[in-house]
Structure formats: structure tokens, C-alpha cells
Design a protein around this motif. Sequence first.
Motif, PDB file in Angstrom:
ATOM      1  N   MET A   1       0.852  -1.178   0.000  1.00  0.00           N
ATOM      2  CA  MET A   1       0.000   0.000   0.000  1.00  0.00           C
ATOM      3  C   MET A   1       0.892   1.234   0.000  1.00  0.00           C
ATOM      4  O   MET A   1       1.860   1.303   0.734  1.00  0.00           O
ATOM      5  CB  MET A   1      -0.872  -0.045   1.260  1.00  0.00           C
ATOM      6  CG  MET A   1      -1.659   1.196   1.488  1.00  0.00           C
ATOM      7  SD  MET A   1      -2.722   1.132   2.927  1.00  0.00           S
ATOM      8  CE  MET A   1      -3.357  -0.495   2.857  1.00  0.00           C
ATOM      9  N   ASP A   2       0.569   2.174  -0.835  1.00  0.00           N
ATOM     10  CA  ASP A   2       1.387   3.369  -0.981  1.00  0.00           C
ATOM     11  C   ASP A   2       0.672   4.548  -0.331  1.00  0.00           C
ATOM     12  O   ASP A   2      -0.182   5.177  -0.944  1.00  0.00           O
ATOM     13  CB  ASP A   2       1.636   3.627  -2.470  1.00  0.00           C
ATOM     14  CG  ASP A   2       2.694   4.671  -2.713  1.00  0.00           C
ATOM     15  OD1 ASP A   2       3.528   4.895  -1.828  1.00  0.00           O
ATOM     16  OD2 ASP A   2       2.670   5.270  -3.798  1.00  0.00           O
ATOM     17  N   LEU A   3       0.999   4.837   0.920  1.00  0.00           N
ATOM     18  CA  LEU A   3       0.389   5.932   1.667  1.00  0.00           C
ATOM     19  C   LEU A   3       1.396   7.044   1.878  1.00  0.00           C
ATOM     20  O   LEU A   3       2.597   6.787   1.980  1.00  0.00           O
ATOM     21  CB  LEU A   3      -0.093   5.450   3.041  1.00  0.00           C
ATOM     22  CG  LEU A   3      -1.170   4.376   3.071  1.00  0.00           C
ATOM     23  CD1 LEU A   3      -1.423   3.946   4.513  1.00  0.00           C
ATOM     24  CD2 LEU A   3      -2.442   4.880   2.448  1.00  0.00           C
ATOM     25  N   THR A   4       0.912   8.268   1.975  1.00  0.00           N
ATOM     26  CA  THR A   4       1.786   9.390   2.296  1.00  0.00           C
ATOM     27  C   THR A   4       2.082   9.379   3.792  1.00  0.00           C
ATOM     28  O   THR A   4       1.394   8.710   4.571  1.00  0.00           O
ATOM     29  CB  THR A   4       1.124  10.734   1.940  1.00  0.00           C
ATOM     30  OG1 THR A   4      -0.004  10.927   2.803  1.00  0.00           O
ATOM     31  CG2 THR A   4       0.701  10.785   0.475  1.00  0.00           C
ATOM     32  N   MET A   5       3.085  10.146   4.193  1.00  0.00           N
ATOM     33  CA  MET A   5       3.400  10.278   5.616  1.00  0.00           C
ATOM     34  C   MET A   5       2.184  10.814   6.373  1.00  0.00           C
ATOM     35  O   MET A   5       1.863  10.340   7.458  1.00  0.00           O
ATOM     36  CB  MET A   5       4.599  11.202   5.813  1.00  0.00           C
ATOM     37  CG  MET A   5       4.916  11.487   7.259  1.00  0.00           C
ATOM     38  SD  MET A   5       5.615  10.085   8.138  1.00  0.00           S
ATOM     39  CE  MET A   5       7.300  10.283   7.663  1.00  0.00           C
ATOM     40  N   GLY A   6       1.495  11.796   5.800  1.00  0.00           N
ATOM     41  CA  GLY A   6       0.311  12.356   6.450  1.00  0.00           C
ATOM     42  C   GLY A   6      -0.780  11.332   6.667  1.00  0.00           C
ATOM     43  O   GLY A   6      -1.447  11.325   7.702  1.00  0.00           O
ATOM     44  N   GLU A   7      -0.982  10.441   5.702  1.00  0.00           N
ATOM     45  CA  GLU A   7      -1.987   9.388   5.846  1.00  0.00           C
ATOM     46  C   GLU A   7      -1.583   8.383   6.917  1.00  0.00           C
ATOM     47  O   GLU A   7      -2.420   7.899   7.684  1.00  0.00           O
ATOM     48  CB  GLU A   7      -2.223   8.708   4.497  1.00  0.00           C
ATOM     49  CG  GLU A   7      -2.941   9.623   3.514  1.00  0.00           C
ATOM     50  CD  GLU A   7      -2.826   9.189   2.072  1.00  0.00           C
ATOM     51  OE1 GLU A   7      -3.702   9.593   1.289  1.00  0.00           O
ATOM     52  OE2 GLU A   7      -1.875   8.457   1.712  1.00  0.00           O
ATOM     53  N   LYS A   8      -0.291   8.097   7.002  1.00  0.00           N
ATOM     54  CA  LYS A   8       0.191   7.192   8.048  1.00  0.00           C
ATOM     55  C   LYS A   8       0.056   7.847   9.424  1.00  0.00           C
ATOM     56  O   LYS A   8      -0.358   7.202  10.393  1.00  0.00           O
ATOM     57  CB  LYS A   8       1.637   6.779   7.771  1.00  0.00           C
ATOM     58  CG  LYS A   8       1.773   5.885   6.557  1.00  0.00           C
ATOM     59  CD  LYS A   8       3.220   5.564   6.244  1.00  0.00           C
ATOM     60  CE  LYS A   8       3.328   4.695   5.010  1.00  0.00           C
ATOM     61  NZ  LYS A   8       4.716   4.288   4.721  1.00  0.00           N
ATOM     62  N   PHE A   9       0.419   9.133   9.510  1.00  0.00           N
ATOM     63  CA  PHE A   9       0.232   9.878  10.768  1.00  0.00           C
ATOM     64  C   PHE A   9      -1.243   9.858  11.173  1.00  0.00           C
ATOM     65  O   PHE A   9      -1.566   9.660  12.338  1.00  0.00           O
ATOM     66  CB  PHE A   9       0.691  11.328  10.601  1.00  0.00           C
ATOM     67  CG  PHE A   9       2.107  11.612  11.032  1.00  0.00           C
ATOM     68  CD1 PHE A   9       3.080  10.635  11.055  1.00  0.00           C
ATOM     69  CD2 PHE A   9       2.466  12.893  11.402  1.00  0.00           C
ATOM     70  CE1 PHE A   9       4.380  10.914  11.447  1.00  0.00           C
ATOM     71  CE2 PHE A   9       3.764  13.186  11.804  1.00  0.00           C
ATOM     72  CZ  PHE A   9       4.720  12.197  11.820  1.00  0.00           C
ATOM     73  N   ALA A  10      -2.138  10.089  10.209  1.00  0.00           N
ATOM     74  CA  ALA A  10      -3.574  10.128  10.503  1.00  0.00           C
ATOM     75  C   ALA A  10      -4.048   8.791  11.064  1.00  0.00           C
ATOM     76  O   ALA A  10      -4.817   8.754  12.031  1.00  0.00           O
ATOM     77  CB  ALA A  10      -4.369  10.490   9.252  1.00  0.00           C
ATOM     78  N   ALA A  11      -3.593   7.696  10.474  1.00  0.00           N
ATOM     79  CA  ALA A  11      -3.978   6.376  10.964  1.00  0.00           C
ATOM     80  C   ALA A  11      -3.484   6.178  12.394  1.00  0.00           C
ATOM     81  O   ALA A  11      -4.210   5.674  13.255  1.00  0.00           O
ATOM     82  CB  ALA A  11      -3.413   5.284  10.048  1.00  0.00           C
ATOM     83  N   PHE A  12      -2.254   6.594  12.666  1.00  0.00           N
ATOM     84  CA  PHE A  12      -1.695   6.455  14.009  1.00  0.00           C
ATOM     85  C   PHE A  12      -2.432   7.358  15.001  1.00  0.00           C
ATOM     86  O   PHE A  12      -2.756   6.931  16.107  1.00  0.00           O
ATOM     87  CB  PHE A  12      -0.196   6.773  13.987  1.00  0.00           C
ATOM     88  CG  PHE A  12       0.488   6.542  15.296  1.00  0.00           C
ATOM     89  CD1 PHE A  12       0.787   5.262  15.718  1.00  0.00           C
ATOM     90  CD2 PHE A  12       0.836   7.610  16.111  1.00  0.00           C
ATOM     91  CE1 PHE A  12       1.430   5.043  16.942  1.00  0.00           C
ATOM     92  CE2 PHE A  12       1.472   7.406  17.326  1.00  0.00           C
ATOM     93  CZ  PHE A  12       1.766   6.119  17.741  1.00  0.00           C
ATOM     94  N   CYS A  13      -2.727   8.599  14.596  1.00  0.00           N
ATOM     95  CA  CYS A  13      -3.455   9.533  15.475  1.00  0.00           C
ATOM     96  C   CYS A  13      -4.802   8.958  15.900  1.00  0.00           C
ATOM     97  O   CYS A  13      -5.197   9.081  17.054  1.00  0.00           O
ATOM     98  CB  CYS A  13      -3.680  10.876  14.788  1.00  0.00           C
ATOM     99  SG  CYS A  13      -2.221  11.903  14.661  1.00  0.00           S
ATOM    100  N   ARG A  14      -5.520   8.345  14.950  1.00  0.00           N
ATOM    101  CA  ARG A  14      -6.812   7.733  15.287  1.00  0.00           C
ATOM    102  C   ARG A  14      -6.640   6.674  16.368  1.00  0.00           C
ATOM    103  O   ARG A  14      -7.464   6.550  17.260  1.00  0.00           O
ATOM    104  CB  ARG A  14      -7.440   7.101  14.045  1.00  0.00           C
ATOM    105  CG  ARG A  14      -8.198   8.069  13.196  1.00  0.00           C
ATOM    106  CD  ARG A  14      -9.023   7.356  12.142  1.00  0.00           C
ATOM    107  NE  ARG A  14      -8.226   6.554  11.228  1.00  0.00           N
ATOM    108  CZ  ARG A  14      -7.650   7.027  10.133  1.00  0.00           C
ATOM    109  NH1 ARG A  14      -7.772   8.291   9.822  1.00  0.00           N
ATOM    110  NH2 ARG A  14      -6.948   6.235   9.360  1.00  0.00           N
ATOM    111  N   GLU A  15      -5.558   5.921  16.281  1.00  0.00           N
ATOM    112  CA  GLU A  15      -5.322   4.835  17.233  1.00  0.00           C
ATOM    113  C   GLU A  15      -4.928   5.336  18.620  1.00  0.00           C
ATOM    114  O   GLU A  15      -5.057   4.615  19.599  1.00  0.00           O
ATOM    115  CB  GLU A  15      -4.260   3.878  16.696  1.00  0.00           C
ATOM    116  CG  GLU A  15      -4.656   3.180  15.421  1.00  0.00           C
ATOM    117  CD  GLU A  15      -5.916   2.334  15.574  1.00  0.00           C
ATOM    118  OE1 GLU A  15      -6.181   1.805  16.663  1.00  0.00           O
ATOM    119  OE2 GLU A  15      -6.643   2.199  14.574  1.00  0.00           O
TER     120      GLU A  15
END
Length: 128
Positions: A1-15
Motif C-alpha cells: 500500500m502506498d500511503l503518504t506520511m500524512g496518511e500514516k500519521f492520521a492512521a496512528f493519530c486515530r489509534e
Amino acid sequence: MDLTMGEKFAAFCRELQDPTIEGIARSNGAGEIFDRVKAAVLAGQGNAEIEADLDRLNRTVRESEGVEFYPSRVRAYRPLSGASPDSGALWWSCPAGLCAGRGRVRFGEDPPVCGATGAVLVPQPLTR
């Protein structure tokens, strides 16, 4: 999966709103990685090392639980040729620009809160 850093940060923030990922990380020897990523997210400092740490945490969760915390689909919008680049849709966005936000704004819903900073997310146009 090709995600941007911002998308990865967003996923982590939700968690961060739930202790589950932290517990999985600590019980699988990745507590230091979790702490580094959390500190980087709170400071708004992403780099290649932090991205690699996020990927390691995601892999730890997948190996432990059989699921990932990264999203399976990424939002996307591409206008028709000659059309306005603005979709008219709004996206819950990080006011500090640290992450990719939280989802499409729906009429009458309360704004979500960032799991990392506690900041209320703001509606912004979805233009990408």
C-alpha cells in the motif's frame, strides 16, 4: 500500500484515542518504537526514520492481530478534464497540518478530535 506520511500519521493519530495499539506494541517488544512515533507525531516531525517506525508498528499489529491500522483505501478525487479541481466535498483536516485528517464532513456531525493533540479537526475542501 502506498500511503503518504500524512496518511500514516492520521492512521496512528486515530489509534491514540484507544490504548489497544500501545498495548500490542509493548507486549510485542515495540514499546520504544511506539514512544518514538508518538513523540514525533506530537511534535509534527516526520522523516524517513519515523515512517519506517510507523511501518514497523503496522507490521507488528498485523503479525499480532491479523489486521493493520493503516487504512485499506485512500481517499482520492480527480476532476474531469476541464472541470474545477474542487470537488465541493469537505474533509476533516488537521488544523496543524500534521496528518491527513479523518474523513468526509457530513452535515450536522460533530467535528472529530485529534487523538494525538486533542485539537478539533476543521473542515477543508477535498481537492486531491
